[in-house]
Design a protein around this motif. Structure first.
Motif, PDB file in Angstrom:
ATOM      1  N   ASP A 158       0.805  -1.225   0.000  1.00 31.16           N
ATOM      2  CA  ASP A 158       0.000   0.000   0.000  1.00 31.16           C
ATOM      3  C   ASP A 158       0.836   1.273   0.000  1.00 31.16           C
ATOM      4  OD1 ASP A 158      -2.259  -1.539  -0.010  1.00 31.16           O
ATOM      5  OD2 ASP A 158      -2.483  -1.533   2.186  1.00 31.16           O
ATOM      6  N   ASN A 159       2.035   1.218   0.497  1.00 33.82           N
ATOM      7  CA  ASN A 159       2.843   2.440   0.565  1.00 33.82           C
ATOM      8  C   ASN A 159       3.862   2.528  -0.576  1.00 33.82           C
ATOM      9  OD1 ASN A 159       4.633   0.527   1.279  1.00 33.82           O
ATOM     10  ND2 ASN A 159       5.193   1.378   3.246  1.00 33.82           N
ATOM     11  N   GLY A 160       3.547   1.869  -1.689  1.00 31.64           N
ATOM     12  CA  GLY A 160       4.388   1.986  -2.874  1.00 31.64           C
ATOM     13  C   GLY A 160       5.755   1.373  -2.726  1.00 31.64           C
ATOM     14  N   ASN A 161       5.844   0.302  -1.955  1.00 33.89           N
ATOM     15  CA  ASN A 161       7.104  -0.434  -1.792  1.00 33.89           C
ATOM     16  C   ASN A 161       8.157   0.317  -1.002  1.00 33.89           C
ATOM     17  OD1 ASN A 161       6.335  -2.724  -3.165  1.00 33.89           O
ATOM     18  ND2 ASN A 161       6.932  -1.909  -5.148  1.00 33.89           N
ATOM     19  N   ALA A 162       7.856   1.554  -0.580  1.00 34.32           N
ATOM     20  CA  ALA A 162       8.897   2.331   0.107  1.00 34.32           C
ATOM     21  C   ALA A 162       9.359   1.638   1.373  1.00 34.32           C
ATOM     22  CB  ALA A 162       8.372   3.733   0.429  1.00 34.32           C
ATOM     23  N   GLY A 163       8.445   0.894   2.002  1.00 35.91           N
ATOM     24  CA  GLY A 163       8.791   0.238   3.259  1.00 35.91           C
ATOM     25  C   GLY A 163       9.922  -0.741   3.117  1.00 35.91           C
ATOM     26  N   TRP A 164       9.746  -1.736   2.275  1.00 34.01           N
ATOM     27  CA  TRP A 164      10.788  -2.761   2.193  1.00 34.01           C
ATOM     28  C   TRP A 164      12.000  -2.273   1.414  1.00 34.01           C
ATOM     29  CZ3 TRP A 164      12.255  -5.111  -2.432  1.00 34.01           C
ATOM     30  CH2 TRP A 164      11.388  -4.963  -3.528  1.00 34.01           C
ATOM     31  N   PHE A 165      11.809  -1.387   0.412  1.00 34.88           N
ATOM     32  CA  PHE A 165      12.963  -0.807  -0.261  1.00 34.88           C
ATOM     33  C   PHE A 165      13.810   0.006   0.721  1.00 34.88           C
ATOM     34  CE2 PHE A 165      14.211  -1.113  -4.545  1.00 34.88           C
ATOM     35  CZ  PHE A 165      13.128  -1.519  -5.309  1.00 34.88           C
ATOM     36  N   ALA A 167      13.939  -0.350   3.902  1.00 36.65           N
ATOM     37  CA  ALA A 167      14.589  -1.243   4.857  1.00 36.65           C
ATOM     38  C   ALA A 167      15.832  -1.886   4.249  1.00 36.65           C
ATOM     39  CB  ALA A 167      13.597  -2.304   5.323  1.00 36.65           C
ATOM     40  N   LEU A 168      15.708  -2.331   3.003  1.00 36.57           N
ATOM     41  CA  LEU A 168      16.860  -2.955   2.351  1.00 36.57           C
ATOM     42  C   LEU A 168      17.992  -1.960   2.142  1.00 36.57           C
ATOM     43  CD1 LEU A 168      15.153  -5.217  -0.365  1.00 36.57           C
ATOM     44  CD2 LEU A 168      16.445  -5.976   1.616  1.00 36.57           C
ATOM     45  N   SER A 190      12.623   8.137  -4.361  1.00 36.40           N
ATOM     46  CA  SER A 190      13.653   8.643  -3.445  1.00 36.40           C
ATOM     47  C   SER A 190      13.704   7.764  -2.212  1.00 36.40           C
ATOM     48  CB  SER A 190      13.354  10.095  -3.054  1.00 36.40           C
ATOM     49  OG  SER A 190      12.114  10.180  -2.368  1.00 36.40           O
ATOM     50  N   LEU A 191      14.868   7.711  -1.605  1.00 35.93           N
ATOM     51  CA  LEU A 191      15.063   6.962  -0.367  1.00 35.93           C
ATOM     52  C   LEU A 191      15.696   7.907   0.643  1.00 35.93           C
ATOM     53  CD1 LEU A 191      16.431   3.604  -1.823  1.00 35.93           C
ATOM     54  CD2 LEU A 191      14.151   4.001  -0.914  1.00 35.93           C
ATOM     55  N   SER A 192      15.201   7.855   1.872  1.00 36.31           N
ATOM     56  CA  SER A 192      15.634   8.836   2.876  1.00 36.31           C
ATOM     57  C   SER A 192      17.031   8.582   3.398  1.00 36.31           C
ATOM     58  CB  SER A 192      14.635   8.857   4.043  1.00 36.31           C
ATOM     59  OG  SER A 192      14.569   7.573   4.651  1.00 36.31           O
ATOM     60  N   ASN A 193      17.490   7.373   3.322  1.00 34.83           N
ATOM     61  CA  ASN A 193      18.799   7.022   3.872  1.00 34.83           C
ATOM     62  C   ASN A 193      19.918   7.686   3.061  1.00 34.83           C
ATOM     63  OD1 ASN A 193      20.907   5.821   5.181  1.00 34.83           O
ATOM     64  ND2 ASN A 193      20.617   3.806   4.234  1.00 34.83           N
ATOM     65  N   PHE A 210       7.945  -1.559 -13.980  1.00 34.77           N
ATOM     66  CA  PHE A 210       8.184  -0.182 -13.557  1.00 34.77           C
ATOM     67  C   PHE A 210       7.935   0.762 -14.739  1.00 34.77           C
ATOM     68  CE2 PHE A 210      11.507  -2.489 -10.881  1.00 34.77           C
ATOM     69  CZ  PHE A 210      10.657  -2.600  -9.782  1.00 34.77           C
ATOM     70  N   ASN A 211       7.106   1.786 -14.514  1.00 34.94           N
ATOM     71  CA  ASN A 211       6.797   2.714 -15.611  1.00 34.94           C
ATOM     72  C   ASN A 211       7.042   4.175 -15.246  1.00 34.94           C
ATOM     73  OD1 ASN A 211       4.712   3.107 -13.869  1.00 34.94           O
ATOM     74  ND2 ASN A 211       3.081   2.488 -15.275  1.00 34.94           N
ATOM     75  N   SER A 212       7.834   4.407 -14.231  1.00 32.53           N
ATOM     76  CA  SER A 212       8.211   5.771 -13.846  1.00 32.53           C
ATOM     77  C   SER A 212       9.548   6.097 -14.501  1.00 32.53           C
ATOM     78  CB  SER A 212       8.326   5.859 -12.325  1.00 32.53           C
ATOM     79  OG  SER A 212       9.328   4.964 -11.867  1.00 32.53           O
ATOM     80  N   SER A 213      10.096   7.223 -14.171  1.00 31.57           N
ATOM     81  CA  SER A 213      11.469   7.492 -14.572  1.00 31.57           C
ATOM     82  C   SER A 213      12.408   6.650 -13.707  1.00 31.57           C
ATOM     83  CB  SER A 213      11.799   8.974 -14.406  1.00 31.57           C
ATOM     84  OG  SER A 213      11.610   9.369 -13.052  1.00 31.57           O
ATOM     85  N   ILE A 214      13.634   6.487 -14.174  1.00 25.90           N
ATOM     86  CA  ILE A 214      14.592   5.707 -13.393  1.00 25.90           C
ATOM     87  C   ILE A 214      14.990   6.533 -12.173  1.00 25.90           C
ATOM     88  CG2 ILE A 214      16.816   4.522 -13.415  1.00 25.90           C
ATOM     89  CD1 ILE A 214      16.555   4.354 -16.457  1.00 25.90           C
ATOM     90  N   PRO A 215      14.847   5.991 -10.959  1.00 30.97           N
ATOM     91  CA  PRO A 215      15.142   6.785  -9.750  1.00 30.97           C
ATOM     92  C   PRO A 215      16.594   7.245  -9.713  1.00 30.97           C
ATOM     93  CG  PRO A 215      13.992   4.742  -9.208  1.00 30.97           C
ATOM     94  CD  PRO A 215      14.367   4.634 -10.632  1.00 30.97           C
ATOM     95  N   ASP A 216      16.796   8.467  -9.217  1.00 37.15           N
ATOM     96  CA  ASP A 216      18.150   9.020  -9.134  1.00 37.15           C
ATOM     97  C   ASP A 216      19.046   8.230  -8.195  1.00 37.15           C
ATOM     98  OD1 ASP A 216      17.537  11.017 -10.916  1.00 37.15           O
ATOM     99  OD2 ASP A 216      16.969  12.454  -9.368  1.00 37.15           O
ATOM    100  N   TRP A 217      18.433   7.613  -7.159  1.00 32.38           N
ATOM    101  CA  TRP A 217      19.270   6.914  -6.191  1.00 32.38           C
ATOM    102  C   TRP A 217      20.012   5.728  -6.802  1.00 32.38           C
ATOM    103  CZ3 TRP A 217      17.911   1.886  -5.778  1.00 32.38           C
ATOM    104  CH2 TRP A 217      16.560   1.530  -5.953  1.00 32.38           C
ATOM    105  N   VAL A 218      19.476   5.200  -7.923  1.00 38.13           N
ATOM    106  CA  VAL A 218      20.162   4.082  -8.583  1.00 38.13           C
ATOM    107  C   VAL A 218      21.565   4.509  -9.009  1.00 38.13           C
ATOM    108  CG1 VAL A 218      20.158   2.582 -10.625  1.00 38.13           C
ATOM    109  CG2 VAL A 218      18.043   2.943  -9.337  1.00 38.13           C
ATOM    110  N   PHE A 219      21.671   5.734  -9.548  1.00 39.26           N
ATOM    111  CA  PHE A 219      22.956   6.186 -10.075  1.00 39.26           C
ATOM    112  C   PHE A 219      23.820   6.856  -9.010  1.00 39.26           C
ATOM    113  CE2 PHE A 219      19.878   6.156 -13.556  1.00 39.26           C
ATOM    114  CZ  PHE A 219      20.490   5.223 -14.372  1.00 39.26           C
TER     115      PHE A 219
END
Length: 946
Positions: A158-165, A167-168, A190-193, A210-219
């Motif tokens: 429900d929270n758009g996977n932000a929880g387990w992402f 955490a990982l 985005s990831l807060s860590n 996945f159909n969004s833009s590629i997240p910046d945190w990947v790079f």
């Protein structure tokens, strides 16, 4: 001595365990009880010494279970553990390594108590049949270094996977994360860590949704060495920040349909070895990517895949500057021109695939310098020129060569000995002949050989049949190779062997084939004798058998009914006789097509044929079959094509035909002895697009319901072939089009025709036929039809051919006939039509008086001009009526539209004496009206046509 005493005291203080912890033994036993073990992999799980059980590892000092490895690396379901993951495993608190990949946990969730394994560093749950959400508890296992949960069926929380992402991302030791093919559609932007995945070297996000833009945190994960984003629907460009991933060695950006562009900063990845951009639509010229490949990437790159990326332009010279390149994949693009000389500078190149492009030049001789080349594929282009030994002399490691579907000429000296041993060779559609390539004689490792349509007209050398002992694919079709087939074919030991020897000059009997042969085509040769009683043994996997167009005699052996894997059987156009086999049963569950046409079979319709549950096409035409259409046909519920033409079937057309065979697209009962009325129920055949009832004794009116044929009311063409399983074996049949009986192959799905000609039909032409706006050919000739031509005939805008000749039609020709813009063949002769022939662009393009002959009160172009208030009779001719029937459609066939071409006309003129003689008589009378000039020699030399 003091040191020794201290050492002994120290080891005495360490408790050594020789047995397993009871709680852990119980947990493992519960796990076993919850699993089905078809391969008995857990058979050793007995007794109390769990540390000796298969897949279980213990700490030698404490006895705790620290390793559980139950992985399965096979797709064979009978080898998989399946069932539920026991909750008792919560007692395995000291696990450091857990691998249950490749099994089937029946759609259960990843257990939420996964974080009970607090010492876990390696977790592999991939391809294990888990469903549900990814438990965020995984992020609580602080020591995890390796996480692979790919190939499962996870849904977004429900929270758009932000929880387990989230955490990982906090797991600082995490080095390996594989989320490929997990059915995920939401990825956090985005990831807060601040220290996101700070140790991660492997990240696979491929094959999700996945159909969004590629997240910046990947790079921002600068430690990455492997990044795979393939098979998603990411939007927008690849950001320029990809150039900061200096440690990256593997980058997968394939099959991303919404990618906009790739940045030039990609060229700054100085350690990148593998770059996959396949099937991502770059839509640019290859030469415009030079800026990227002028960076330091050109010094490190070893594997470059641009296949299917919608690239165009010529192959640029800078390709030769990627000096360490081992694999270059450019197939399925729009690249044109020649293979450049710079290719020869890629001294490390092992794989070069540029197939399915628009290459239209020559192949450089520098290709022969690639001494490390293993695989070369330039097939399906328009390359031309001559290839000689120079192109191959240094390719000592080559084992895969595909140059097929080009216009290349292979000129090799007969005494040349190749420096390589090929496993795969495809030269189809190149010019090799007329001699058989003798250099093949030393290629002892071949498993695939295609020399189809290569202009070989030589005698098959004796050594060739010993060469086939490893072949799993052999295609010598469409040549003129002469030779006797061996009594038994000796082929490779593959699971699916295919042999195509059709369209040659092979003679002898039908050989016996190994049981692992799946496809066998010997059609269009000179085989003779009887078909052997048993072509293979009971283990045969034969799917396709084609013996058509040979000289076979005798009957069809009943052993064909026992070929359980058979999909298609074609023995048409032979001299076979006797009754058709009546031994079919439901165990032949795969059989889709039977073709017994053009033989001498007698007897009645074999009732067991319709026990074949998958039968979709049945051809029995041009035989001597008799009797009524048997009610057993009702069971052929999946039939798409039924061709019973040119036999002696009698009786009425049964009404149940339309009620039972409601999948029919093609129905031909042409040239039989059928009588009675045409059942109106045939209009219920919603998919019917070819209806041929010509040349019978049918009577009564044309059903008004024929205006309701659903497919014919649709102007769009059907592109689906009748036989979908066999690309090289299109359905075919004989149709009466253009006044001639012609064989149609491969184009049947494009035709929409009705032929009711040469019967005893009476009454008016139903006005409802004007609703068949998709109809292309309508033939109602040689009946007793009366009344007028339907006024709305112009509605049939797809009509190419219209024959209403030899009826009793009256009244004027409707003006709408001139609106048929595609009409190329028209015959209204021998009726009682009157008045002026309507003007119209298409009618003006049909300047042949013969198409109106026999209507005394017609006038206007191309007949005599109408007088004021007069009816001018059409010109008479000395040609007999039968002779006009033979030739009038041939002459009209030169008109634009639905013609069969000059080649068919010439064939008829040369080989059909009666038609040829009639042609010259007709040319004598109408040559002044024809838009072309024919030079005719004397009657003593009628065989010459200039």
């Amino acid at each position: 001595m003091q040191i020794l005493a201290f050492t002994i005291l120290f080891f005495n203080m360490i408790p050594l365990s020789t047995s397993c912890v009871p709680d852990e033994i119980g947990a493992l036993r519960d796990l076993k009880l919850g699993l089905e073990d078809p391969s008995r992999r857990l058979a050793s799980w007995t007794g109390d010494d769990c540390c000796s059980w298969a897949g279980v590892g213990c700490d030698n000092r404490t006895g705790h279970v620290v390793r559980l490895d139950l992985h399965t690396r096979t797709s064979n379901y009978s080898m998989k553990l399946n069932g539920a993951f026991s909750s008792s495993t919560i007692f395995l608190k000291h696990l450091q390594y857990l691998d249950v990949s490749g099994n089937d946990f029946k759609g259960s969730s990843v257990p939420p108590f996964i974080d009970s394994f607090t010492e876990l560093s390696y977790l592999d749950l991939s391809n294990a049949g888990f469903y549900g959400t990814v438990p965020p508890q995984i992020g609580n296992i602080s020591g995890l270094r390796h996480v692979d949960i790919s190939g499962n069926y996870f849904s977004d929380d429900d929270n758009g996977n932000a929880g387990w992402f989230q955490a990982l991302s906090r797991l600082s030791p995490l080095e390996f994360l594989n989320l490929a093919d997990c059915d995920l559609s939401i990825i956090p932007q985005s990831l807060s860590n601040d220290n996101v995945f700070r140790s991660l070297s492997f990240l696979d996000l491929s094959s999700n949704s996945f159909n969004s833009s590629i997240p910046d945190w990947v790079f921002a994960i600068t430690s990455l060495q492997h990044l795979d984003l393939s098979g998603n629907s990411f939007q927008g460009p690849i950001p320029s920040s990809v150039g900061t991933l200096g440690s990256l060695k593997f980058l997968g950006i394939s099959s991303i349909q919404n990618i906009v562009s790739i940045p030039s900063e990609l060229g700054n990845l100085c350690n990148l070895k593998f770059l996959d951009l396949s099937y991502s639509p770059l839509r640019t010229e290859l030469i415009k990517l030079e800026r990227i490949f002028s960076g330091c990437i050109r010094n490190s790159l070893e594997y470059l895949d641009f296949s299917g990326s919608e690239l165009s332009g010529k192959l640029p010279e800078w390709i030769g500057e990627i000096k360490n390149l081992k694999s270059l994949q450019l197939f399925r693009n729009s690249i044109y021109g020649s293979v450049p000389d710079s290719i020869g500078r890629l001294s490390h190149l092992e794989t070069l695939h540029i197939s399915s492009n628009l290459l239209n030049g020559t192949i450089t001789k520098s290709l022969g310098q690639l001494s490390n080349l293993l695989s070369l594929d330039l097939s399906e282009n328009s390359l031309h020129g001559v290839l000689s030994e120079v192109h191959f002399d240094n390719l000592t490691r080559l084992d895969f060569l595909d140059l097929s579907s080009n216009s290349l000429i292979i000129e090799i000296d007969s005494d040349w000995i190749p420096p390589f041993q090929l496993e795969y060779l495809s030269l189809g559609h190149c010019k090799i002949g007329p001699s058989f390539p003798l250099w093949l004689s030393n290629q002892n490792n071949l498993t695939y050989l295609d020399l189809s349509q290569t202009d070989i007209s030589d005698t098959m050398p004796d050594w060739f049949w010993s060469l086939t002992s490893k072949l799993n694919y052999l295609d010598l079709s469409n040549n003129q190779i002469l030779g006797k087939l061996p009594d038994s074919l000796v082929l490779g030991d593959g699971d699916y062997v295919q042999v195509f020897l059709n369209s040659n000059k092979f003679y002898g009997g039908v050989p016996r084939v190994p049981p692992n042969v799946a496809r066998l085509s010997l059609s269009n040769n000179s085989l003779s004798g009887q078909i052997r009683a048993s072509i293979s043994d009971e283990k045969s996997i034969l799917e396709l058998i084609s013996f058509s167009m040979n000289k076979l005699i005798g009957t069809i052996p009943s052993s064909f009914c026992k070929l359980r894997k058979l999909h298609y059987l074609d023995v048409s156009s032979n001299h076979l006789s006797g009754e058709l086999p009546n031994c079919w049963n439901r165990s032949s569950e795969y059989l889709q097509g039977l073709d017994f046409s053009n033989n001498n079979f007698t007897g009645k319709f074999p009732r067991s044929i319709c026990l074949l549950p998958s039968l979709i096409t049945l051809h029995l035409s041009n035989n001597e079959l008799t009797g009524e259409l048997h009610s057993s046909l009702k069971s052929c519920i999946n039939l798409v094509t039924l061709d019973l033409s040119f036999n002696r079937f009698n009786g009425e057309i049964p009404t149940w035909l339309a009620e039972s065979l409601n999948n029919l697209k093609i129905l031909s009962l042409r040239s039989n002895l059928l009588s009675g009325n045409i059942p109106p129920q045939l209009s219920k055949l919603a998919y019917l697009q070819i209806l041929d009832l010509a040349c019978n004794n049918l009577s009564g009116p044309i059903p008004r319901s024929f205006g309701n044929f659903t497919t014919m009311k649709n102007a769009e063409s059907s592109l689906a072939p009748v036989l979908t399983s066999f690309i090289n074996f299109d359905d075919h049949m004989q149709l009466g089009i253009n006044g001639m009986d012609l064989q149609y192959k491969g184009s049947l799905s494009l035709l929409k025709t009705i032929d009711l000609s040469d019967n005893n039909l009476s009454g008016k032409i139903p006005a409802e036929l004007a609703d068949l706006v998709g109809l292309q050919s309508l033939n109602l000739s040689k009946n007793h039809l009366t009344g007028k031509i339907i006024e709305d005939i112009g509605n049939l805008q797809q009509l190419r051919s219209l024959d209403l000749s030899r009826n009793e039609l009256s009244g004027e020709i409707p003006p709408s006939l001139g609106e048929l813009t595609f009409l190329g063949l028209l015959n209204l002769s021998y009726n009682e039509l009157l008045g002026r022939i309507p003007s119209g662009n298409q009618l003006q393009a049909l300047p042949y008086p013969s198409i109106y002959v026999g209507n005394r009160n017609l006038c206007g172009f191309p007949l005599s001009e109408c007088g004021s208030g007069d009816k001018t009779p059409s010109p008479t001719s000395s040609i007999g009526e039968d002779e006009v029937d033979e030739i009038e459609w041939i002459i009209a066939g030169f008109a634009p539209g639905f013609g069969v071409g000059v080649s068919v006309v010439c064939w008829v003129l040369i080989f059909h004496k009666k038609t040829r003689d009639a042609s010259f008589k007709l040319l004598d009378s109408v040559c002044n009206s024809l838009p072309f000039v024919i030079s005719r020699q004397s009657h003593d030399n009628k065989n010459s046509l200039t």
